[in-house]
Scaffold this active site. Structure first.
Site, PDB file in Angstrom:
ATOM      1  N   ASP A  98      -6.202  -6.921   4.249  1.00  0.00           N
ATOM      2  CA  ASP A  98      -7.310  -6.331   3.489  1.00  0.00           C
ATOM      3  C   ASP A  98      -8.203  -7.445   2.946  1.00  0.00           C
ATOM      4  OD1 ASP A  98      -8.833  -4.347   2.148  1.00  0.00           O
ATOM      5  OD2 ASP A  98      -7.803  -4.888   0.283  1.00  0.00           O
ATOM      6  N   TYR A 144       0.813  -1.210   0.000  1.00  0.00           N
ATOM      7  CA  TYR A 144       0.000   0.000   0.000  1.00  0.00           C
ATOM      8  C   TYR A 144       0.849   1.263   0.000  1.00  0.00           C
ATOM      9  CZ  TYR A 144      -4.611  -2.065   0.829  1.00  0.00           C
ATOM     10  OH  TYR A 144      -5.798  -2.725   0.707  1.00  0.00           O
ATOM     11  N   LYS A 147       3.230 -15.916   3.779  1.00  0.00           N
ATOM     12  CA  LYS A 147       3.392 -16.586   2.485  1.00  0.00           C
ATOM     13  C   LYS A 147       4.894 -16.800   2.296  1.00  0.00           C
ATOM     14  CE  LYS A 147       1.859 -18.089  -1.523  1.00  0.00           C
ATOM     15  NZ  LYS A 147       0.976 -19.277  -1.667  1.00  0.00           N
ATOM     16  N   ASP A 187     -12.030  -8.962   4.558  1.00  0.00           N
ATOM     17  CA  ASP A 187     -13.273  -8.971   3.779  1.00  0.00           C
ATOM     18  C   ASP A 187     -13.874 -10.374   3.756  1.00  0.00           C
ATOM     19  OD1 ASP A 187     -13.132  -6.263   3.131  1.00  0.00           O
ATOM     20  OD2 ASP A 187     -13.770  -6.609   1.054  1.00  0.00           O
ATOM     21  N   ASP A 238      -3.018 -18.453   1.884  1.00  0.00           N
ATOM     22  CA  ASP A 238      -4.024 -19.110   1.031  1.00  0.00           C
ATOM     23  C   ASP A 238      -4.731 -20.223   1.797  1.00  0.00           C
ATOM     24  OD1 ASP A 238      -1.549 -20.395   1.008  1.00  0.00           O
ATOM     25  OD2 ASP A 238      -1.596 -20.909  -1.118  1.00  0.00           O
TER      26      ASP A 238
HETATM   27  C1  IPM Z   1     -10.246  -1.364   3.917  1.00  0.00           C
HETATM   28  C2  IPM Z   1     -10.547  -0.807   2.562  1.00  0.00           C
HETATM   29  C3  IPM Z   1      -9.414   0.122   2.152  1.00  0.00           C
HETATM   30  C4  IPM Z   1      -8.143  -0.697   2.118  1.00  0.00           C
HETATM   31  C5  IPM Z   1      -9.652   0.852   0.819  1.00  0.00           C
HETATM   32  C6  IPM Z   1     -10.918   1.665   0.856  1.00  0.00           C
HETATM   33  C7  IPM Z   1      -8.484   1.704   0.431  1.00  0.00           C
HETATM   34  O1  IPM Z   1     -10.749  -1.811   1.643  1.00  0.00           O
HETATM   35  O2  IPM Z   1     -10.140  -0.574   4.879  1.00  0.00           O
HETATM   36  O3  IPM Z   1     -10.131  -2.589   4.036  1.00  0.00           O
HETATM   37  O4  IPM Z   1      -7.854  -1.333   1.109  1.00  0.00           O
HETATM   38  O5  IPM Z   1      -7.445  -0.715   3.129  1.00  0.00           O
HETATM   39 MG    MG Z   2     -10.691  -3.710   2.472  1.00  0.00          MG
END
Ligand code: IPM
Ligand code: MG
Length: 369
Positions: free
Chosen positions: A252, A146, A196, A256, A228
């Site tokens: 990240d 990032y 990884k 999710d 993974d």
């Molecule tokens: C998160 C989001 C952010 C990230 C985006 C919006 C830049 O997906 O906080 O997980 O990738 O960190």
């Molecule tokens: Mg995210």
């Protein structure tokens, strides 16, 4: 009487509606405790860009700098709308990452919590959910791909190329790893280190640092899992995980997936801790498709309030009360249209009604001693 300054960044899309419900909770917490909150609303995100010409305006920076803690709603627009903003001014690159950098919020805590009252939201089978899921993912938040150097150009063969770098030094790794160990000590004393190292040198160093730190926390059992494989195990046997620690990009993606196993990212609040200041935010996007309809569940925003109460203000008991209040509303069979389809056997209520019910449930609980 403690007095805290809070910067409230409502953000885009559903941000303002779910932020309103968070404010209701702050107000009630003030009434129930020896504390006052000075809440300042600030522009942040795509809306701020259109209004002030920058997604993280100087005035917002000044309020955040002076605040004891920051709470921000989701940011961003639909893909088409985003195209109206120059790439570097888009709220992710122009506001969110600069915020993380400014406050050096190196440790991001993302609870993936599925108590019984929420189990019906999960797409996983009851036998996989078992007694419930209760994980905290600890994500490194200010390093790795990032924030590494980036280069785009045309190479000697005339082909367009891109180069992004994944860089960590041992200090960046150890500070977040210590946070994860400390959290493990307060929980089940099992830490899953996600890596990884069969491919990435960055993971080899990461794992070395974990191994070096581990003797400082002899009670914590460390288990190393490839990222993974961890993705698979999260679906097949999430109950084995308690605290998981990982670098930025892995975090990240896996967090999710955490939202996926709960049934919605709308159930994912988070805290982002820096050396001096923390900010709190839902892990999800701004959901422009349902913005302004009063149907988004404010759980992630109110959960972020709960995390702030505990982590920034030391109000652990009231924080637990806020969590319990939210769960009790689900437990009584209520839900919102973003989380449940009609006919799902729930009583459908709106964003503001959900917030009111949380406040009602919290008001009925004994005040912290
Ligand atoms: C998160 C989001 C952010 C990230 C985006 C919006 C830049 O997906 O906080 O997980 O990738 O960190
Ligand atoms: Mg995210």
């Amino acid at each position: 009487m403690s007095h805290y300054k809070i910067a409230l960044l409502e953000g885009d899309g559903i941000g303002p509606e779910i932020a309103r419900e968070a404010v209701k909770v702050f107000k009630l917490v003030e009434e129930r405790n020896d504390v006052t909150f000075e809440i300042t609303h600030c522009d942040f995100g795509a809306g701020a860009y259109f209004k002030c010409g920058h997604p993280f305006p100087d005035e917002t920076k000044a309020v955040c700098d002076a605040a004891d803690a920051i709470i921000k709603g989701p940011i961003g627009l639909s893909h088409e709308e985003s195209q109206k903003i120059p790439v570097d001014m888009q709220p992710e690159r122009g506001a969110l990452l600069p915020m993380r950098r400014r406050y050096n919020t190196f440790a991001n805590f993302r609870p993936v919590s599925l108590p019984k009252a929420l189990a019906h939201f999960s797409p996983l089978k009851p036998e996989i959910i078992g007694e419930g899921i209760d994980i905290v993912m600890v994500r490194e938040l200010v390093g790795g791909l990032y924030f590494g150097e980036k280069e785009v150009g045309v190479n000697e063969q005339g082909l367009r190329y891109v180069r992004e770098t994944l860089e960590y030094d041992e200090g960046q790794i150890s500070r977040v790893v210590h946070e994860a160990f400390k959290l493990s000590m307060r929980r089940k004393k099992v830490l899953h280190n996600i890596h990884k190292s069969n491919v990435l040198k960055s993971s080899v160093l990461w794992n070395e640092v974990v191994e070096e730190i581990a003797p400082e926390y002899p009670e914590v059992e460390v288990r190393h899992v490839l990222v993974d494989a961890a993705a698979t195990l999260l679906c097949l046997n999430p109950g084995q995980f308690d605290v998981m620690v990982m670098e930025n990009m892995f975090g990240d993606i896996l967090s999710d997936q955490g939202g996926g196993i709960l049934g919605s990212l709308g159930l994912m609040p988070s805290s982002c801790k820096g050396p001096d200041k923390s900010y709190y935010e839902p892990s999800h996007g701004s959901a422009p498709d349902i913005a302004g309809k009063n149907i988004a569940n404010p759980y992630s925003m109110i959960g972020s309030v709960a995390m702030m109460l505990e982590d920034s203000f030391g109000m652990a008991e009231e924080s637990r009360n806020v969590w319990r209040a939210m769960q009790s509303v689900f437990g009584e069979g209520f839900s919102t249209p973003d989380l449940s389809k009609p006919g799902a056997g729930v009583t459908m209520i709106n964003t503001d009604e959900f917030g009111d019910k949380v406040v009602e449930a919290l008001a009925a609980m004994p005040r912290p001693a």
